[in-house]
Structures are given as structure tokens and as C-alpha cells.
Design a protein around this motif. Structure first.
Motif, PDB file in Angstrom:
ATOM      1  N   PHE A 115      57.254   4.928  47.238  1.00 21.57           N
ATOM      2  CA  PHE A 115      57.759   5.683  46.096  1.00 21.57           C
ATOM      3  C   PHE A 115      58.942   6.551  46.519  1.00 21.57           C
ATOM      4  O   PHE A 115      58.937   7.150  47.597  1.00 21.57           O
ATOM      5  N   ARG A 156      59.835  11.919  37.911  1.00 21.55           N
ATOM      6  CA  ARG A 156      60.892  12.300  38.853  1.00 21.55           C
ATOM      7  C   ARG A 156      62.114  12.888  38.161  1.00 21.55           C
ATOM      8  O   ARG A 156      62.701  13.846  38.632  1.00 21.55           O
ATOM      9  N   TRP A 202      41.853   6.899  34.652  1.00 22.85           N
ATOM     10  CA  TRP A 202      43.297   7.174  34.754  1.00 22.85           C
ATOM     11  C   TRP A 202      43.981   6.740  33.438  1.00 22.85           C
ATOM     12  O   TRP A 202      43.847   5.582  33.022  1.00 22.85           O
ATOM     13  N   LYS A 231      61.665  13.066  44.762  1.00 23.67           N
ATOM     14  CA  LYS A 231      61.808  13.689  43.439  1.00 23.67           C
ATOM     15  C   LYS A 231      63.290  13.975  43.194  1.00 23.67           C
ATOM     16  O   LYS A 231      63.750  15.113  43.312  1.00 23.67           O
ATOM     17  N   TYR A 285      49.703  13.597  39.762  1.00 23.01           N
ATOM     18  CA  TYR A 285      50.115  12.269  39.295  1.00 23.01           C
ATOM     19  C   TYR A 285      48.961  11.516  38.650  1.00 23.01           C
ATOM     20  O   TYR A 285      49.172  10.578  37.892  1.00 23.01           O
ATOM     21  N   HIS A 289      54.417  14.756  35.876  1.00 29.22           N
ATOM     22  CA  HIS A 289      54.805  14.075  37.118  1.00 29.22           C
ATOM     23  C   HIS A 289      55.802  12.992  36.729  1.00 29.22           C
ATOM     24  O   HIS A 289      55.438  11.859  36.395  1.00 29.22           O
ATOM     25  N   GLU A 332      50.985  12.303  34.812  1.00 33.00           N
ATOM     26  CA  GLU A 332      52.164  11.429  34.827  1.00 33.00           C
ATOM     27  C   GLU A 332      52.365  10.877  33.407  1.00 33.00           C
ATOM     28  O   GLU A 332      51.482  10.986  32.551  1.00 33.00           O
ATOM     29  N   GLY A 359      56.598   7.891  35.873  1.00 37.00           N
ATOM     30  CA  GLY A 359      57.244   8.959  36.604  1.00 37.00           C
ATOM     31  C   GLY A 359      57.992   8.438  37.816  1.00 37.00           C
ATOM     32  O   GLY A 359      58.797   9.146  38.421  1.00 37.00           O
ATOM     33  N   ASP A 360      57.704   7.194  38.191  1.00 35.22           N
ATOM     34  CA  ASP A 360      58.428   6.577  39.323  1.00 35.22           C
ATOM     35  C   ASP A 360      59.578   5.719  38.784  1.00 35.22           C
ATOM     36  O   ASP A 360      59.728   5.546  37.578  1.00 35.22           O
ATOM     37  N   SER A 374      46.660  16.525  46.822  1.00 34.87           N
ATOM     38  CA  SER A 374      48.011  17.035  46.555  1.00 34.87           C
ATOM     39  C   SER A 374      47.966  18.320  45.737  1.00 34.87           C
ATOM     40  O   SER A 374      48.832  19.180  45.858  1.00 34.87           O
TER      41      SER A 374
HETATM   42  O1  9MR Z   1      54.506   9.403  42.438  1.00 36.38           O
HETATM   43  C1  9MR Z   1      53.602   8.329  42.413  1.00 36.38           C
HETATM   44  C2  9MR Z   1      53.263   7.951  40.983  1.00 36.38           C
HETATM   45  O2  9MR Z   1      54.419   7.586  40.269  1.00 36.38           O
HETATM   46  C3  9MR Z   1      52.194   6.880  40.983  1.00 36.38           C
HETATM   47  O3  9MR Z   1      51.747   6.582  39.687  1.00 36.38           O
HETATM   48  C4  9MR Z   1      50.996   7.307  41.789  1.00 36.38           C
HETATM   49  C5  9MR Z   1      49.911   6.257  41.858  1.00 36.38           C
HETATM   50  O4  9MR Z   1      50.290   5.097  42.450  1.00 36.38           O
HETATM   51  O5  9MR Z   1      51.397   7.645  43.092  1.00 36.38           O
HETATM   52  C6  9MR Z   1      52.351   8.674  43.140  1.00 36.38           C
HETATM   53  O6  9MR Z   1      52.705   8.890  44.461  1.00 36.38           O
HETATM   54  C7  9MR Z   1      51.763   9.627  45.191  1.00 36.38           C
HETATM   55  C8  9MR Z   1      51.113   8.729  46.226  1.00 36.38           C
HETATM   56  O7  9MR Z   1      50.386   7.684  45.605  1.00 36.38           O
HETATM   57  C9  9MR Z   1      50.230   9.547  47.127  1.00 36.38           C
HETATM   58  N1  9MR Z   1      50.935  10.669  47.708  1.00 36.38           N
HETATM   59  C10 9MR Z   1      51.513  11.582  46.720  1.00 36.38           C
HETATM   60  C11 9MR Z   1      52.468  10.839  45.800  1.00 36.38           C
HETATM   61  C12 9MR Z   1      52.974  11.768  44.670  1.00 36.38           C
HETATM   62  O8  9MR Z   1      53.718  12.785  45.123  1.00 36.38           O
END
Ligand code: 9MR
Ligand code: G3I
Length: 586
Positions: free
Chosen positions: A262, A503, A442, A265, A554, A501, A558, A188-189, A531
Motif C-alpha cells: 500500500f 489517502r 468489515w 498517505k 482502516y 481512512h 475506510e 482509501g488506497d 494501529s
Molecule cells: O491502508 C490500507 C487500506 O486501504 C486497506 O483496506 C487495509 C486492508 O487491506 O489495509 C490498509 O493498510 C494497513 C495494512 O493492512 C496494515 N498496516 C497498516 C495499514 C494502514 O495504515
């Protein structure tokens, strides 16, 4: 509009399903029927689960009803309900394997609980497999996706990465820049991580080695379709071209290309964050060596000079790893380098499995005795492949190419896979949901898929129908026979994730998700609980139900390339075997 788009983007099979009027909706909280929402093979095992949060001492009848004629076609008795702690519910099995007529059906459990309609059909996975491979195209970085290949999900290019900085902790000259375009976004990133890309690419290369005939040129509607090469190899090459950019002059391989934090969005073309070349480790270097050596072997017939270059780079990486046997990548802590980096860590500190995997791939590519594998190189314990544990990838390559190894070595590899398979069979038979043992970490959704992968190798070693029928049944979990009631693949099934999750899916302004993506699934760690709190949190604290179809989740919702690769190889096995007709063993 939403329905029109969903229908556009998914298969004709699901289209048929969605246009049928359900007899009654299935959302009964206390009691539900969990089944494979995409369907069942006519000659395969067919089981659904009647789940209840209350204990019931009486066994109930169930009926299979033809959804079009609305008449009963099969009747059976549920098994005695069993309590399953991980889901905190009682589960009883409705077995209708004996019913083999293709069609559209619903299950009704005595007392009036009805399932959604589902199919019995020979082609239930054809579209799902195609979509699951095409997700890699949708993950392509640095290029635009056009309407011809991406339909409504076309988009502009982002992250061109023609000139990106090295992270300062790599110790390069201050103004040094490098180019690292292409490859697939990890998940998702928008990051690209060699470690996770390694297991992913290897599973896809293995899909080609074993089942390549399913993906001939033109089968995946890619920009490269029509070039005379397998579409699967074309898609994988997009990643390999990025791999090539990740090697340093001394042979070592960088860890990842991500921003420091990261991104927001946004669509790729709108992401203002600057990606950096970050880290250099034993794990990334060996992942690279293994994948590039594997590629050298499989692309020889397609493009000799590309294959040779892959091999050269793989060997240089191996040499670096021999001199740097335990360089870990760490970030974000006081004592580590890369203090300012917050993107994915993919932290691994055990490299024996990576050494074995890379050495095996190099041996197969070169047949050079300096890479030969002895029995002492093999792992003590079998573990299905994950980004952190890759020894099974070596065992699989040994099994697929046993003539190249000493008999002692190949026999041991086979026995390990066979023993692991027997364990899986036992677990499935004993489990109230008929799955193998899950620990709900996970990305737990790959656990049953990895079990299918293991069984597929047991079947390769010595075919037996039970490997196949159990694999078919394990796939039911992915497509809805699980305690959440979700089919975990976007666009497939009557209730599948709408809010991953991811982007791009969050920012593209299109309501339905891109089809074919496997979400991570139930995760007892619930690392995103904070979150999610303001959106109502998780529906349950039970590990097997710690899943929420929300963009903020996430940790459970994700998507990621390694998980999709597990789906691709497991579905490919089933599709490859379909012609052989699947029978329930007596
Ligand atoms: O968006 C991020 C996702 O792609 C990653 O897999 C995940 C774990 O590393 O982290 C997500 O980002 C989050 C961050 O770690 C903590 N704050 C909220 C973020 C998501 O909105
Ligand atoms: O290793 C321990 C194990 O010993 C322990 O028993 C178990 C109990 O929970 O935890 C294990 O560690 C877990 C680790 O994954 C290994 O599986 C961590 O708790 C867990 O937080 C960690 O999750 C990883 C997650 O990133 C957070 O770092 C996932 O495996 C990994 O798939 C995921 O990957 C992310 C990337 O960082 C960024 N891009 C998206 C991608 C998918 O979410």
C-alpha cells in the motif's frame, strides 16, 4: 474556516441544520437519543431511539419541540427498554410518525436528555444522493480534477499508468509493459481491483436501468456534463474504459492494478510507488464478463460501437472462464504466487455465483440460447450482493427483464426475493433499533442498505407500502439512528465522520472530508486495533460500537466504491419513490 468549508461543500439542507443553534449538545454518554440526523419525511415513519447503558424499569415520556419557536408540538411515551447485546445497551423507541408537520425539531426525553436538531422535510436526501454519486468522480484515477467540478478538492493527476510492468508471476516477457490508466480508486488506497469494481459498477448500471431518470445530463456537474448523455452513464463509462485495459490477449482478465505494498498517505500526484498489473483469475474474468455484457446492453442507445466492443470483450472473457473454471487469485502466503504482494486480496473461491451472473448478463445482451438460464442455475439461497457473493445481481436482472426468461425461472427468482424480504420485515419489527440482523463484519454499513435493495425488488414485484416504509426506516440507521450516534456519510448530519481512512482526504490539507462517502462502519473484527492503540483504541468492545472516526481505523473508517454504490442505489430507490408519498401502514 472549517465551518465555512463544510458549509460550502454540503447541501443547503444541512446548512440550514448547522446554522440553527442547538438547544443543548447531545453528548450524554450514559443516555443518548439516536435519530436520523438528516431528517424524516413528513408522511413517513419517524422513530428515534433513546439508548441507555443502564437498565431503567420506568417508561418515560418524550416530547417533540419546535426548535425555532421552542414550543412542544408532540408528546408520546417511549416503548419499554430492551437490551441489545451487540451494542451492550438498553434501547427504547420514541415513535412520532403521527406528527407530519415540516420544520426543525428536537426530541426531549423526560429527565432532560435532548437530541440535536433535525428536520422533517420532503427533500432530506436530495443532496446526499447527489453527493454520494459524485464520490465516484472524486475517486477517478489518472486525471486532474478541476475547481469547476471538484471545488476546493481539485487536484493534480497521479497514477497515469501509461506503461506499467506486469507482475513477474504472470509470466510475461521480462520487459513487457502495458497501459492501464483511468477507472476509480477502490477505496482509501490507490488500487483498482476488478472483483470489487464488478459489484460496484453493476449496482450503478442497475441504478441507471431502474432509476436513470434521476440523473439526466447536467445533474452531477461532471466534465462530461452537457454531452447529451445521462451523467450517471458518463461516470460509469470512466470505469468501463479502464475495464477494457484489463483483458489479456487470451480473453482472461487481470485481477488488479496496485503497487506491491500500500502507498503512503500522499496525494496521487506525489505517490512514488509503481503500480503493477497483477493476477489473473476466474473471479476477475467473470466479473469483467458480467459488467461488460451489462454495459453492452445499456450503452447501445448511447454509443453503438462502444457497446459492441464491450460485448465482444465480455464474450472473450466468458470463453476463457469456461476453460479456466477455478483459477483462484491468492497472494502473500508461502505456497502462493504473488508472495511479495500485500495490497487488497479480495479472495473468493466460490465461482458459481459469478458464472450465473455473467451468463445472465450475456443472455440479456445477446438473447443467444447458449447463455440461457435454467432453474438449476439459480442459487439455493438468497444473499444480498457483496464483492464475494453476486448471485443476487443475476436474480435482480431476471426480475427486471422477466419477459426474457422461462416463467419457472423468473417465478423462482421472485419468490426468493419475496421470502428474503419477509424475513427482513420480521427482523426489523422485532429489533430494538428497528434494523435487520447485522453481523458486524468489515463494511457492515452496507447491511441495512442491502436490505433496502432487497425490499425495493419485492416492491417492484408487487408494490406494498410496508416495503417502502421499512426502507425509509432502515435508511435512518445510515444517517444516525445507530448505537454509535454517527451519521455514516461524510458531510451529512450533525455528527458525521471527519477522519476517514482515505489517502487523498488525509493528504489534501483540507480539514473537512469530501462529502458523500459512506464509511465501512462498526466491525467486530477490529483488525486495526494495533494501529489504533496509540490513539486511544476503540470506544467500546461491543460489536455494534466497534467504530472509530480516526484515520488509523482502516477496518471501520475506510470508504470504498462498493459501499458507496450500495448507498447510491438505496437512496435512488427512496428518491424515486418520494413522489408517491410515503405512508405508515395501519
Ligand atoms: O491502508 C490500507 C487500506 O486501504 C486497506 O483496506 C487495509 C486492508 O487491506 O489495509 C490498509 O493498510 C494497513 C495494512 O493492512 C496494515 N498496516 C497498516 C495499514 C494502514 O495504515
Ligand atoms: O469470509 C469470512 C466469514 O466466513 C467469517 O464468518 C467472517 C467473520 O469475520 O469473516 C469473513 O471474512 C472477512 C472477509 O472480509 C469477507 O467479508 C474477513 O474477516 C475480513 O477481514 C475481510 O475484510 C475485507 C478487507 O478488505 C480485508 O481483506 C473486506 O471485506 C474488504 O471490503 C476490504 O477491502 C479493502 C481492499 O482489500 C483494499 N482496498 C480497500 C478495501 C476496503 O477496506
Amino acid at each position: 474556516m472549517r465551518h465555512a468549508l463544510i458549509l460550502l461543500s454540503i447541501s443547503a439542507t444541512s446548512l440550514f441544520l448547522m446554522s440553527a443553534t442547538p438547544l443543548q449538545s447531545q453528548t450524554e454518554d450514559a443516555q443518548s437519543i439516536r435519530m436520523n440526523q438528516v431528517g424524516y419525511f413528513p408522511n413517513g415513519p419517524k422513530r428515534a431511539i433513546f439508548s441507555s447503558i443502564h437498565k431503567s424499569d420506568t417508561q418515560k415520556h418524550f416530547r417533540l419541540i419546535d426548535a425555532t419557536g421552542k414550543k412542544e408540538v408532540f408528546r408520546g411515551i417511549l416503548t419499554k427498554p430492551e437490551y441489545w447485546k451487540s451494542a451492550d445497551e438498553w434501547a427504547a423507541i420514541a415513535d412520532f410518525s403521527q406528527f407530519t408537520q415540516a420544520g426543525l425539531y428536537v426530541i426531549e426525553v423526560q429527565g432532560g436528555v435532548l437530541s440535536a436538531p433535525f428536520q422533517i422535510h420532503n427533500h432530506i436526501y436530495e443532496y446526499a444522493l447527489n453527493a454520494s454519486v459524485r464520490t465516484f468522480y472524486y475517486q477517478r484515477a489518472s486525471i486532474s480534477l478541476d475547481a469547476k467540478h471538484a471545488g476546493p478538492f481539485s487536484r493534480k493527476a497521479g497514477h497515469l499508468n501509461k506503461s506499467i510492468p506486469y507482475h513477474k508471476d504472470l509470466g510475461k516477457a521480462q520487459n513487457a509493459r502495458t497501459a492501464s490508466p483511468g477507472g476509480w480508486y477502490d477505496a482509501g488506497d490507490f488500487g483498482k481491483y476488478i472483483v470489487n469494481a464488478g459489484v460496484t459498477t453493476s449496482l450503478l448500471l442497475m441504478t441507471h436501468e431502474r432509476f436513470g431518470s434521476i440523473f439526466p445530463d447536467g445533474s452531477l456537474n461532471l466534465p462530461e456534463s452537457g454531452n447529451g448523455t445521462s451523467d450517471l452513464l458518463d461516470e460509469i463509462r470512466y470505469e468501463l474504459e479502464w475495464f477494457k485495459t484489463m483483458q489479456d490477449a487470451d480473453g482472461g482478465v487481470f485481477f488488479k492494478v496496485t503497487p506491491l505494498k500500500f502507498a503512503g498517505k500522499v496525494m496521487p500526484a506525489d505517490d512514488p510507488s509503481l503500480q503493477h498489473m497483477i493476477g489473473k483469475s476466474t473471479s476477475s474474468t467473470l466479473n469483467f464478463a458480467a459488467v461488460m455484457a451489462y454495459a453492452a446492453r445499456l450503452y447501445g442507445d448511447v454509443d453503438q460501437s462502444f457497446a459492441q466492443q464491450c460485448l465482444q470483450q465480455a464474450e472473450a472473457a466468458w470463453q476463457w472462464a469456461l476453460k479456466n473454471t477455478s483459477i483462484r487469485y491468492t497472494q502473500g502466503t508461502k505456497s502462493s504466487n504473488y508472495k511479495d504482494v500485500q495490497t487488497g486480496g479480495y479472495g473468493d473461491q466460490h465461482f458459481e455465483d459469478e458464472f450465473l451472473w455473467a451468463k445472465t448478463a450475456l443472455f440479456l445482451a445477446t438473447k443467444d440460447s447458449k447463455y440461457s438460464i435454467s432453474i438449476d442455475d439459480l442459487p439455493e439461497k438468497y444473499s444480498a450482493p457483496t464483492w464475494a457473493q453476486v448471485s443476487a445481481l443475476a436474480l435482480y436482472s431476471i426480475i427486471l427483464n422477466e419477459e426474457s426468461f422461462a416463467k419457472k425461472v423468473s417465478e423462482k427468482a421472485k419468490v426468493m426475493v419475496q421470502q428474503a424480504s419477509v424475513k427482513i420485515l420480521k427482523e426489523v419489527m422485532a429489533h430494538p433499533y428497528r434494523i435487520n440482523q447485522m453481523n458486524y463484519i468489515w463494511g457492515s454499513n452496507i447491511v441495512p442498505l442491502n436490505a433496502i435493495l432487497t425490499l425495493s425488488f419485492a416492491n417492484h414485484i408487487e408494490a406494498h407500502p410496508v416495503y417502502l416504509t421499512t426502507s425509509v426506516e432502515l435508511m435512518d440507521y445510515t444517517f444516525g439512528k445507530n448505537p454509535t450516534g454517527y451519521s455514516f456519510v461524510t458531510g451529512f448530519g450533525t455528527k458525521s465522520p471527519l477522519h476517514p481512512h482515505h489517502r487523498i482526504m488525509m493528504a489534501d490539507g483540507i480539514e473537512p472530508p469530501i462529502p458523500g462517502f459512506l464509511v465501512g462502519g462498526p466491525n467486530r473484527g477490529r483488525q486495526d486495533a494495533n494501529s489504533l492503540k496509540r490513539y486511544g483504541g476503540y470506544p467500546s468492545q461491543a460489536p455494534a460500537k466497534s467504530y472509530r472516526d480516526h484515520t488509523a481505523s482502516y477496518a471501520s473508517n475506510e470508504v470504498a466504491i462498493n459501499w458507496n454504490a450500495s448507498l447510491v442505489i438505496a437512496l435512488s430507490f427512496l428518491e424515486h419513490q418520494r413522489a408517491l408519498s410515503i405512508h405508515e401502514p395501519k
